[in-house]
Design a protein around this motif. Structure first.
Motif, PDB file in Angstrom:
ATOM      1  N   ALA A 205       0.848  -1.205   0.000  1.00 43.29           N
ATOM      2  CA  ALA A 205       0.000   0.000   0.000  1.00 43.29           C
ATOM      3  C   ALA A 205       0.879   1.249   0.000  1.00 43.29           C
ATOM      4  CB  ALA A 205      -0.921   0.004   1.221  1.00 43.29           C
ATOM      5  N   LEU A 206       1.917   1.251   0.834  1.00 46.39           N
ATOM      6  CA  LEU A 206       2.774   2.438   0.900  1.00 46.39           C
ATOM      7  C   LEU A 206       3.512   2.634  -0.434  1.00 46.39           C
ATOM      8  CD1 LEU A 206       3.889   4.763   2.610  1.00 46.39           C
ATOM      9  CD2 LEU A 206       5.772   3.248   3.271  1.00 46.39           C
ATOM     10  N   LEU A 207       4.042   1.565  -0.977  1.00 50.77           N
ATOM     11  CA  LEU A 207       4.771   1.691  -2.244  1.00 50.77           C
ATOM     12  C   LEU A 207       3.852   2.188  -3.350  1.00 50.77           C
ATOM     13  CD1 LEU A 207       6.970  -1.535  -2.093  1.00 50.77           C
ATOM     14  CD2 LEU A 207       7.818   0.818  -2.218  1.00 50.77           C
ATOM     15  N   SER A 208       2.634   1.651  -3.377  1.00 53.89           N
ATOM     16  CA  SER A 208       1.801   2.085  -4.511  1.00 53.89           C
ATOM     17  C   SER A 208       1.349   3.539  -4.310  1.00 53.89           C
ATOM     18  CB  SER A 208       0.659   1.127  -4.793  1.00 53.89           C
ATOM     19  OG  SER A 208      -0.352   1.316  -3.888  1.00 53.89           O
ATOM     20  N   GLN A 209       1.191   3.967  -3.067  1.00 53.39           N
ATOM     21  CA  GLN A 209       0.881   5.396  -2.851  1.00 53.39           C
ATOM     22  C   GLN A 209       2.040   6.267  -3.371  1.00 53.39           C
ATOM     23  OE1 GLN A 209      -0.130   6.399   1.233  1.00 53.39           O
ATOM     24  NE2 GLN A 209      -0.560   8.538   0.708  1.00 53.39           N
ATOM     25  N   ALA A 210       3.256   5.816  -3.141  1.00 51.83           N
ATOM     26  CA  ALA A 210       4.426   6.589  -3.600  1.00 51.83           C
ATOM     27  C   ALA A 210       4.487   6.625  -5.126  1.00 51.83           C
ATOM     28  CB  ALA A 210       5.707   5.996  -3.027  1.00 51.83           C
ATOM     29  N   TYR A 211       4.228   5.489  -5.764  1.00 51.52           N
ATOM     30  CA  TYR A 211       4.302   5.479  -7.232  1.00 51.52           C
ATOM     31  C   TYR A 211       3.162   6.270  -7.869  1.00 51.52           C
ATOM     32  CZ  TYR A 211       7.815   1.817  -6.627  1.00 51.52           C
ATOM     33  OH  TYR A 211       8.934   1.127  -6.262  1.00 51.52           O
TER      34      TYR A 211
ATOM     35  N   SER B 286      13.206   3.001   2.012  1.00 47.22           N
ATOM     36  CA  SER B 286      14.225   3.644   1.157  1.00 47.22           C
ATOM     37  C   SER B 286      13.667   3.905  -0.237  1.00 47.22           C
ATOM     38  CB  SER B 286      15.452   2.752   0.992  1.00 47.22           C
ATOM     39  OG  SER B 286      15.899   2.346   2.231  1.00 47.22           O
ATOM     40  N   GLU B 287      12.898   2.947  -0.725  1.00 47.81           N
ATOM     41  CA  GLU B 287      12.327   3.121  -2.064  1.00 47.81           C
ATOM     42  C   GLU B 287      11.317   4.287  -2.069  1.00 47.81           C
ATOM     43  OE1 GLU B 287      12.875   2.615  -4.985  1.00 47.81           O
ATOM     44  OE2 GLU B 287      11.009   2.463  -6.105  1.00 47.81           O
ATOM     45  N   VAL B 288      10.560   4.373  -0.991  1.00 48.98           N
ATOM     46  CA  VAL B 288       9.599   5.490  -0.907  1.00 48.98           C
ATOM     47  C   VAL B 288      10.366   6.813  -0.815  1.00 48.98           C
ATOM     48  CG1 VAL B 288       7.810   6.521   0.555  1.00 48.98           C
ATOM     49  CG2 VAL B 288       7.798   4.058   0.104  1.00 48.98           C
ATOM     50  N   ILE B 289      11.467   6.814  -0.079  1.00 49.44           N
ATOM     51  CA  ILE B 289      12.274   8.041   0.039  1.00 49.44           C
ATOM     52  C   ILE B 289      12.883   8.407  -1.320  1.00 49.44           C
ATOM     53  CG2 ILE B 289      14.351   9.022   1.137  1.00 49.44           C
ATOM     54  CD1 ILE B 289      13.587   7.263   3.614  1.00 49.44           C
ATOM     55  N   ARG B 290      13.246   7.386  -2.091  1.00 46.05           N
ATOM     56  CA  ARG B 290      13.745   7.683  -3.453  1.00 46.05           C
ATOM     57  C   ARG B 290      12.664   8.411  -4.258  1.00 46.05           C
ATOM     58  NH1 ARG B 290      13.691   5.626  -8.846  1.00 46.05           N
ATOM     59  NH2 ARG B 290      11.970   4.263  -8.237  1.00 46.05           N
ATOM     60  N   CYS B 291      11.437   7.891  -4.183  1.00 48.06           N
ATOM     61  CA  CYS B 291      10.335   8.532  -4.934  1.00 48.06           C
ATOM     62  C   CYS B 291      10.139   9.971  -4.438  1.00 48.06           C
ATOM     63  CB  CYS B 291       9.030   7.763  -4.753  1.00 48.06           C
ATOM     64  SG  CYS B 291       9.096   6.097  -5.428  1.00 48.06           S
TER      65      CYS B 291
ATOM     66  N   TYR C 299      11.743   7.726 -14.047  1.00 50.49           N
ATOM     67  CA  TYR C 299      12.298   6.757 -13.092  1.00 50.49           C
ATOM     68  C   TYR C 299      11.428   6.614 -11.848  1.00 50.49           C
ATOM     69  CZ  TYR C 299      16.229   6.581 -16.157  1.00 50.49           C
ATOM     70  OH  TYR C 299      16.996   6.381 -17.266  1.00 50.49           O
ATOM     71  N   LEU C 300      10.366   7.422 -11.786  1.00 47.82           N
ATOM     72  CA  LEU C 300       9.495   7.311 -10.608  1.00 47.82           C
ATOM     73  C   LEU C 300       8.486   6.181 -10.849  1.00 47.82           C
ATOM     74  CD1 LEU C 300       8.113  10.442  -8.721  1.00 47.82           C
ATOM     75  CD2 LEU C 300       7.469   8.084  -8.299  1.00 47.82           C
ATOM     76  N   SER C 301       9.001   4.981 -10.898  1.00 44.10           N
ATOM     77  CA  SER C 301       8.132   3.837 -11.160  1.00 44.10           C
ATOM     78  C   SER C 301       8.804   2.590 -10.602  1.00 44.10           C
ATOM     79  CB  SER C 301       7.893   3.691 -12.668  1.00 44.10           C
ATOM     80  OG  SER C 301       8.867   2.836 -13.226  1.00 44.10           O
ATOM     81  N   PRO C 302       7.991   1.544 -10.380  1.00 41.86           N
ATOM     82  CA  PRO C 302       8.561   0.314  -9.808  1.00 41.86           C
ATOM     83  C   PRO C 302       9.619  -0.311 -10.723  1.00 41.86           C
ATOM     84  CG  PRO C 302       6.188   0.085 -10.218  1.00 41.86           C
ATOM     85  CD  PRO C 302       6.553   1.476 -10.590  1.00 41.86           C
ATOM     86  N   ASN C 303       9.543   0.003 -12.026  1.00 40.11           N
ATOM     87  CA  ASN C 303      10.532  -0.576 -12.945  1.00 40.11           C
ATOM     88  C   ASN C 303      11.948  -0.100 -12.668  1.00 40.11           C
ATOM     89  OD1 ASN C 303       8.318  -1.542 -14.155  1.00 40.11           O
ATOM     90  ND2 ASN C 303       8.263   0.000 -15.794  1.00 40.11           N
ATOM     91  N   HIS C 304      12.036   1.019 -11.963  1.00 35.58           N
ATOM     92  CA  HIS C 304      13.368   1.576 -11.695  1.00 35.58           C
ATOM     93  C   HIS C 304      13.641   1.641 -10.201  1.00 35.58           C
ATOM     94  CE1 HIS C 304      13.718   2.621 -15.909  1.00 35.58           C
ATOM     95  NE2 HIS C 304      12.471   3.058 -15.848  1.00 35.58           N
ATOM     96  N   ALA C 305      13.017   0.765  -9.462  1.00 32.96           N
ATOM     97  CA  ALA C 305      13.168   0.790  -8.003  1.00 32.96           C
ATOM     98  C   ALA C 305      14.638   0.622  -7.616  1.00 32.96           C
ATOM     99  CB  ALA C 305      12.334  -0.329  -7.397  1.00 32.96           C
ATOM    100  N   LEU C 306      14.972   1.074  -6.413  1.00 29.29           N
ATOM    101  CA  LEU C 306      16.348   0.957  -5.910  1.00 29.29           C
ATOM    102  C   LEU C 306      16.816  -0.479  -6.004  1.00 29.29           C
ATOM    103  CD1 LEU C 306      16.464   2.832  -2.488  1.00 29.29           C
ATOM    104  CD2 LEU C 306      17.785   3.371  -4.544  1.00 29.29           C
ATOM    105  N   SER C 307      18.014  -0.653  -6.501  1.00 27.85           N
ATOM    106  CA  SER C 307      18.507  -2.031  -6.561  1.00 27.85           C
ATOM    107  C   SER C 307      18.814  -2.489  -5.141  1.00 27.85           C
ATOM    108  CB  SER C 307      19.796  -2.133  -7.350  1.00 27.85           C
ATOM    109  OG  SER C 307      19.830  -1.207  -8.343  1.00 27.85           O
ATOM    110  N   GLU C 308      18.678  -3.792  -4.979  1.00 31.46           N
ATOM    111  CA  GLU C 308      18.990  -4.334  -3.662  1.00 31.46           C
ATOM    112  C   GLU C 308      20.507  -4.426  -3.544  1.00 31.46           C
ATOM    113  OE1 GLU C 308      16.729  -7.883  -4.002  1.00 31.46           O
ATOM    114  OE2 GLU C 308      14.867  -6.735  -4.068  1.00 31.46           O
ATOM    115  N   ASN C 309      20.938  -4.411  -2.310  1.00 26.90           N
ATOM    116  CA  ASN C 309      22.362  -4.569  -1.989  1.00 26.90           C
ATOM    117  C   ASN C 309      23.247  -3.396  -2.375  1.00 26.90           C
ATOM    118  OD1 ASN C 309      21.801  -7.002  -0.883  1.00 26.90           O
ATOM    119  ND2 ASN C 309      22.111  -8.103  -2.830  1.00 26.90           N
ATOM    120  N   ILE C 310      22.650  -2.245  -2.750  1.00 29.96           N
ATOM    121  CA  ILE C 310      23.559  -1.112  -2.958  1.00 29.96           C
ATOM    122  C   ILE C 310      23.947  -0.568  -1.586  1.00 29.96           C
ATOM    123  CG2 ILE C 310      22.882  -0.338  -5.269  1.00 29.96           C
ATOM    124  CD1 ILE C 310      21.189   1.790  -3.802  1.00 29.96           C
TER     125      ILE C 310
END
Ligand code: MSP
Length: 516
Positions: free
Chosen positions: A388-394, A451-456, A487-498
C-alpha cells in the motif's frame, strides 16, 4: 528530443526599485513548474526579465539623479541576481532596453498598423504613473485630501493631454468575447475570468498606445516623436525573447506560451490587450494566463513606509534556500492572496521538512547504516502494508501532475506530504527498531520499502527543492541520469544490496529564536 513543449513566463519586473518577496513568489512558482515539466520530459523554456521603459522608470531615475539607463542597469542586475540566490532555472532573461527586444516590439507595432488597427489622434484623460495605466472617470475616487486615485490600485492619477496613437480596441470586443468562449482555459482563476469577461462586456474604448511627453521608450516606427506605451512594449517581450519577428527555431518551438504567470492586478493587460494585439497581428494567442494574488506580511501590504518589506536575501538568511522556496508556495493556497507570517513559516518548516521528510530520511537511512551493513535489503514477501505504501508513492506523480497542470501548487504539495505522513506512520507501526530484536529479515524489508519510498520523494521534490532532492538521491546513490520522472516507477526501483552513504540532515530544525 521530446516533442512535448512547455513555455512559461513571469511578468517582466519594473526596475524602479529592488526585488522583494512578492516578485520572488511569482518567479519561484514559475521555476517550480518549469523544473517539473523538464523532469516530466517536456522541452521547456522559462523566461523572466525586466520592464525598463515608461514614465515610472523615467521618473524614478530623475528622483535618484541618475540617467534612466543607469537606473535600469543597476536594478535589472538586482533582478538578475535572484537567479543564483533562489536557484532559478530560467533559460533566458530579457531586458526591454535590449536591441533584440526593441526590434521585435517595433515589428509588432508595424503588424498592427498594417492590419489597420492603429490611428493617430489626441488623448485627453487620466493616467496613473504607478500603474502605467489609463483610467476612466468612473474608475476613480477622491481621497480625503482631494487627490484623485484609481479604485483598482489606489494609485494617484493625473490628467494627460497629448497627441497619441490609438489601437482600435473598441472593435475587438466581440472577437475577444468569442475568444474567451472558445478558449475556456485561457484565464485562471475563475474569479479573474468573470471579472475580465464583464469588463469586456461593459464596452471597450480605443487604447492610447504612444506618448510624446518623454522619450524613454521604444520609438514608434515612422514617427520618432512618439515612444510606444510601455505596456505594448512590455507585452511583446514574451515573443521578442524567442527571436520575434524572426521565425527562429525557438519561436517556432515555443510560441504560443503555455502559461503567462502574472499578479492579479495585471490580468487585464494580459487577458484583454494582449490577445487583441496578437489576433490583430495574425499571431497565435497564449494558452493560459494565471493571475495570482498578493502577498502581505503579517497582515499588511509590504511597503517601505510600513517597514515590513522582506527582501529576498532575508528569506534565504532566515530559512535557507530550499526551505525558503518551499515556504513561499506552502504558506497559503497558491493563487489566493496570502499573508506571510514568520511564525507560521517556522512552524511549517519544522513540521513538514525537519520532522516530516527530514526525519523520515534520517531515521531510515541511519538504521540501514547501523543495522544492515549500510546496504539496502531485498524487498520480498511484501505485506499488504508494504504494497500500500509503495503504490501510494508510485501513484503520487500522476496526482501531482494533474494539480501542477492546473497550477494548484499547494494541492500537488499536499499529495507529496500525504506520502511523507504515510511513510512516517508506517515506520511507527512497523517499528523496525523492535524488529531488530525479533525479526532481522523483516526489519530489512521494512527499511528497504522505506528507502524506495524516500527515493520517490527525493525525485518528486526536486522541482520545489532541487538541492535537497538531490542530496536525498545522492545518499541513496541514485545516478544523476536516473532522476527524471520516468524513473518514478517500480521498474526503476532501488537495486537491492547497494551501499548507501551515512545520512546527513537535509532539513535542519529551526530553533525558536528563528521565529523572532
Ligand atoms: N512591468 C509590469 C509587468 C509587465 S509584464 C508584460 C509590472 N511590473 S511590477 O514589477 O510592478 O510587478 C510585477 C509582478 O510582481 C506583478 O505580477 C505583481 O503582481 C507582482 N507583485 C508585486 N508585488 C507583489 C506582492 N506583494 N505579492 C505578489 N506579487 C506581487 O506590473
Amino acid at each position: 528530443m521530446s516533442d512535448k513543449t512547455f513555455y512559461i513566463t513571469t511578468p517582466i519586473y519594473y526596475v524602479n526599485g529592488d526585488p522583494h518577496m512578492g516578485h520572488v513568489y511569482c518567479t519561484v512558482s514559475c521555476d517550480v513548474l518549469a523544473r517539473f515539466k523538464r523532469l516530466d520530459g517536456f522541452r521547456t523554456h522559462f523566461l523572466t526579465g525586466t520592464d525598463e521603459h515608461g514614465l515610472k522608470v523615467y521618473q524614478s531615475a530623475r528622483d535618484k539623479d541618475m540617467s534612466p539607463q543607469e537606473v535600469t542597469d543597476l536594478h535589472s542586475q538586482n533582478f538578475r541576481d535572484l537567479q543564483p540566490l533562489f536557484n532559478l532555472s530560467n533559460d533566458d532573461f530579457i531586458r526591454t532596453t535590449e536591441d533584440r527586444h526593441k526590434k521585435g516590439a517595433q515589428a509588432l507595432w508595424s503588424k498592427l498598423e498594417e492590419a489597420g488597427d492603429i490611428y493617430l489622434d489626441s488623448y485627453a484623460g487620466w493616467y496613473a504613473v504607478r500603474d502605467e495605466a489609463y483610467y476612466n472617470e468612473d474608475e476613480l475616487y477622491d481621497d480625503e485630501k482631494g487627490v484623485k486615485r484609481a479604485h483598482a490600485s489606489g494609485a494617484e492619477v493625473k490628467w494627460v493631454e497629448e497627441e497619441s496613437y490609438f489601437f482600435k480596441l473598441s472593435e475587438w470586443q466581440d472577437r475577444l468575447l468569442e475568444f474567451y468562449e472558445q478558449h475556456p482555459d485561457f484565464i485562471h482563476p475563475s474569479s479573474s475570468k468573470n471579472e475580465i469577461i464583464s469588463f469586456v462586456k461593459g464596452g471597450l474604448k480605443d487604447l492610447s498606445i504612444s506618448r510624446t511627453t518623454f522619450d524613454w521608450g521604444v520609438p514608434v516606427p515612422g514617427n520618432e516623436k512618439h515612444v510606444m506605451y510601455v505596456w505594448i512594449d512590455a507585452l511583446a517581450n514574451y515573443m521578442t525573447a524567442l527571436g520575434y519577428p524572426e521565425k527562429t527555431d525557438l519561436f517556432n518551438t515555443f510560441w504560443p506560451a503555455d502559461i503567462h504567470m502574472v499578479g492579479k492586478e495585471i490580468t487585464r493587460f494580459h487577458c484583454v490587450y494582449w490577445p487583441a494585439f496578437l489576433m490583430s497581428a495574425g499571431l497565435s494567442t497564449p494558452k493560459a494566463v494565471f493571475g495570482h494574488g498578493w502577498m502581505t506580511v503579517e497582515g499588511e501590504k509590504m511597503s517601505k513606509s510600513v517597514g515590513n518589506v522582506i527582501t529576498p536575501q532575508t528569506l534565504i538568511d532566515r530559512y535557507g534556500l530550499d526551505p525558503a522556496r518551499f515556504i513561499l508556495l506552502r504558506i497559503a493556497p497558491f493563487g489566493n492572496d496570502c499573508d506571510f507570517s514568520h511564525e507560521t513559516a517556522v512552524n511549517l518548516i519544522n513540521a513538514e521538512l525537519a520532522n516530516g521528510l527530514g526525519n523520515l530520511a534520517q531515521r531510515t537511512l541511519s538504521m540501514i547504516i547501523k543495522n544492515c551493513d549500510e546496504q539496502i535489503g531485498a524487498r520480498d514477501n511484501l505485506t499488504l502494508e508494504d504494497e500500500a505504501l509503495l503504490s501510494q508513492a508510485y501513484q503520487m506523480l500522476e496526482g501531482v501532475r494533474v494539480e501542477f497542470d492546473a497550477v494548484r501548487l499547494h494541492k500537488g504539495m499536499e499529495i507529496i506530504w500525504k506520502v511523507v505522513s504515510a511513510a512516517n506512520g508506517y515506520i511507527d507501526s512497523q517499528a523496525p527498531w523492535a524488529l531488530k530484536k525479533t525479526d532481522i529479515a523483516r526489519m530489512k524489508v521494512v527499511l528497504s520499502v522505506l528507502s524506495e519510498v524516500i527515493r520517490c520523494l527525493g525525485l518528486i521534490i526536486q522541482p520545489i527543492m532541487p538541492d535537497s532532492g538531490g542530496k536525498i538521491l545522492d545518499q541513496l546513490k541514485v545516478p544523476e541520469d536516473q532522476r527524471s520522472f520516468e524513473y518514478l516507477s517500480p521498474n526503476h526501483a532501488l537495486s537491492e544490496n547497494i551501499t548507501i552513504d551515512p545520512p546527513q540532515g537535509v532539513f535542519p530544525r529551526l530553533v525558536e529564536e528563528d521565529a523572532a
